[in-house]
Structure formats: structure tokens, C-alpha cells
Design a protein around this motif. Structure first.
Motif, PDB file in Angstrom:
ATOM      1  N   ALA A 165     -10.369 -21.008 110.632  1.00 51.23           N
ATOM      2  CA  ALA A 165      -9.921 -20.150 109.354  1.00 51.23           C
ATOM      3  C   ALA A 165     -11.277 -19.836 108.620  1.00 51.23           C
ATOM      4  CB  ALA A 165      -8.961 -21.199 108.563  1.00 51.23           C
ATOM      5  N   VAL A 166     -11.260 -18.612 107.908  1.00 49.26           N
ATOM      6  CA  VAL A 166     -12.185 -18.093 107.160  1.00 49.26           C
ATOM      7  C   VAL A 166     -12.002 -18.982 105.667  1.00 49.26           C
ATOM      8  CG1 VAL A 166     -13.147 -16.206 106.057  1.00 49.26           C
ATOM      9  CG2 VAL A 166     -12.324 -15.973 108.470  1.00 49.26           C
ATOM     10  N   GLU A 167     -13.121 -19.488 105.102  1.00 48.17           N
ATOM     11  CA  GLU A 167     -12.731 -20.075 103.829  1.00 48.17           C
ATOM     12  C   GLU A 167     -13.429 -19.455 102.837  1.00 48.17           C
ATOM     13  OE1 GLU A 167     -13.647 -24.268 104.009  1.00 48.17           O
ATOM     14  OE2 GLU A 167     -12.973 -24.402 105.867  1.00 48.17           O
ATOM     15  N   THR A 168     -12.944 -19.525 101.669  1.00 47.09           N
ATOM     16  CA  THR A 168     -13.606 -18.841 100.517  1.00 47.09           C
ATOM     17  C   THR A 168     -14.827 -19.894 100.223  1.00 47.09           C
ATOM     18  OG1 THR A 168     -12.588 -20.504  98.918  1.00 47.09           O
ATOM     19  CG2 THR A 168     -11.326 -18.447  99.437  1.00 47.09           C
ATOM     20  N   MET A 169     -15.725 -19.300  99.290  1.00 44.67           N
ATOM     21  CA  MET A 169     -16.893 -20.203  99.075  1.00 44.67           C
ATOM     22  C   MET A 169     -16.582 -21.563  98.075  1.00 44.67           C
ATOM     23  SD  MET A 169     -20.158 -20.235  99.289  1.00 44.67           S
ATOM     24  CE  MET A 169     -20.938 -18.627  99.370  1.00 44.67           C
ATOM     25  N   ALA A 170     -15.605 -21.337  97.492  1.00 40.95           N
ATOM     26  CA  ALA A 170     -15.185 -22.592  96.893  1.00 40.95           C
ATOM     27  C   ALA A 170     -14.753 -23.482  97.783  1.00 40.95           C
ATOM     28  CB  ALA A 170     -14.113 -22.164  95.750  1.00 40.95           C
ATOM     29  N   ASP A 171     -14.026 -23.276  98.733  1.00 36.61           N
ATOM     30  CA  ASP A 171     -13.413 -24.061  99.751  1.00 36.61           C
ATOM     31  C   ASP A 171     -14.624 -24.618 100.679  1.00 36.61           C
ATOM     32  OD1 ASP A 171     -10.701 -23.682  99.131  1.00 36.61           O
ATOM     33  OD2 ASP A 171     -10.385 -22.089 100.422  1.00 36.61           O
ATOM     34  N   ALA A 172     -15.625 -23.737 101.065  1.00 34.62           N
ATOM     35  CA  ALA A 172     -16.712 -23.843 101.961  1.00 34.62           C
ATOM     36  C   ALA A 172     -17.621 -24.919 101.355  1.00 34.62           C
ATOM     37  CB  ALA A 172     -17.337 -22.799 102.467  1.00 34.62           C
ATOM     38  N   ILE A 173     -17.863 -24.837 100.078  1.00 28.73           N
ATOM     39  CA  ILE A 173     -18.943 -25.851  99.631  1.00 28.73           C
ATOM     40  C   ILE A 173     -18.686 -27.224  99.244  1.00 28.73           C
ATOM     41  CG2 ILE A 173     -20.138 -23.829  98.372  1.00 28.73           C
ATOM     42  CD1 ILE A 173     -19.122 -24.657  95.898  1.00 28.73           C
ATOM     43  N   VAL A 174     -17.273 -27.542  99.407  1.00 23.75           N
ATOM     44  CA  VAL A 174     -16.711 -28.690  99.249  1.00 23.75           C
ATOM     45  C   VAL A 174     -16.468 -29.453 100.508  1.00 23.75           C
ATOM     46  CG1 VAL A 174     -15.686 -28.331  97.019  1.00 23.75           C
ATOM     47  CG2 VAL A 174     -14.445 -27.985  99.027  1.00 23.75           C
ATOM     48  N   GLN A 175     -16.879 -28.933 101.691  1.00 22.04           N
ATOM     49  CA  GLN A 175     -16.854 -29.515 103.105  1.00 22.04           C
ATOM     50  C   GLN A 175     -17.928 -30.393 103.103  1.00 22.04           C
ATOM     51  OE1 GLN A 175     -14.390 -28.698 105.269  1.00 22.04           O
ATOM     52  NE2 GLN A 175     -13.583 -27.423 103.677  1.00 22.04           N
TER      53      GLN A 175
END
Length: 82
Positions: A2-12
Motif C-alpha cells: 500500500a502507498v501510505e500518506t506521510m502521516a502514516d509513514a512516519i509513525v511506522q
């Protein structure tokens, strides 16, 4: 994947474990979050090179003060040019 938003990506979890976001002291804002080193080398501290960008004119004395005639530099400062 899945392509994530920046907000989703930085909490990984991987972002935190690789120290991809670091806290950097800023002159006027306090501590800010910045992107860490993307490439990491064994034996080096990945956090040792971070500093915030200089404020406008912060290095005028060190740069221009050593390259201009003192009287010219003083005149430019008095005139509000630098």
C-alpha cells in the motif's frame, strides 16, 4: 504494498528504529523534528552532524567581515544592507 500518506509513514516502527526522524535544536523554535541521515555507516553516530539552518545574517561577521575592507563592512552594516 500500500502507498501510505506521510502521516502514516512516519509513525511506522521502522522509521523510529532507523532514527529517520531526529530532534534538532533550533535557535528560535526550540527543538524541531528533522529528517535524519538516510545512509548510515557502521561505527558512526548518525546523530552527530545535525544542527538547524543558520538564521539570516548569522554568519555575516565571519564571512563578510573577513572578505570586505573593515570600513566598507561597517558602512554596509550602518546602512542596513547587512
Amino acid at each position: 504494498a500500500a502507498v501510505e500518506t506521510m502521516a502514516d509513514a512516519i509513525v511506522q516502527p521502522q522509521i523510529a528504529s532507523r532514527r529517520m526522524l531526529v530532534q534538532v535544536p533550533h535557535h528560535t523554535l526550540g527543538s524541531i523534528t528533522a529528517v535524519g541521515r538516510v545512509v548510515k555507516f557502521r561505527g558512526e553516530d548518525p546523530d552527530d552532524v545535525f544542527a538547524s539552518a543558520p538564521l539570516p545574517g548569522e554568519h555575516n561577521d565571519e564571512i563578510l567581515g573577513t572578505r570586505l575592507e573593515p570600513s566598507r563592512y561597517a558602512a554596509l552594516k550602518r546602512g542596513g544592507v547587512i
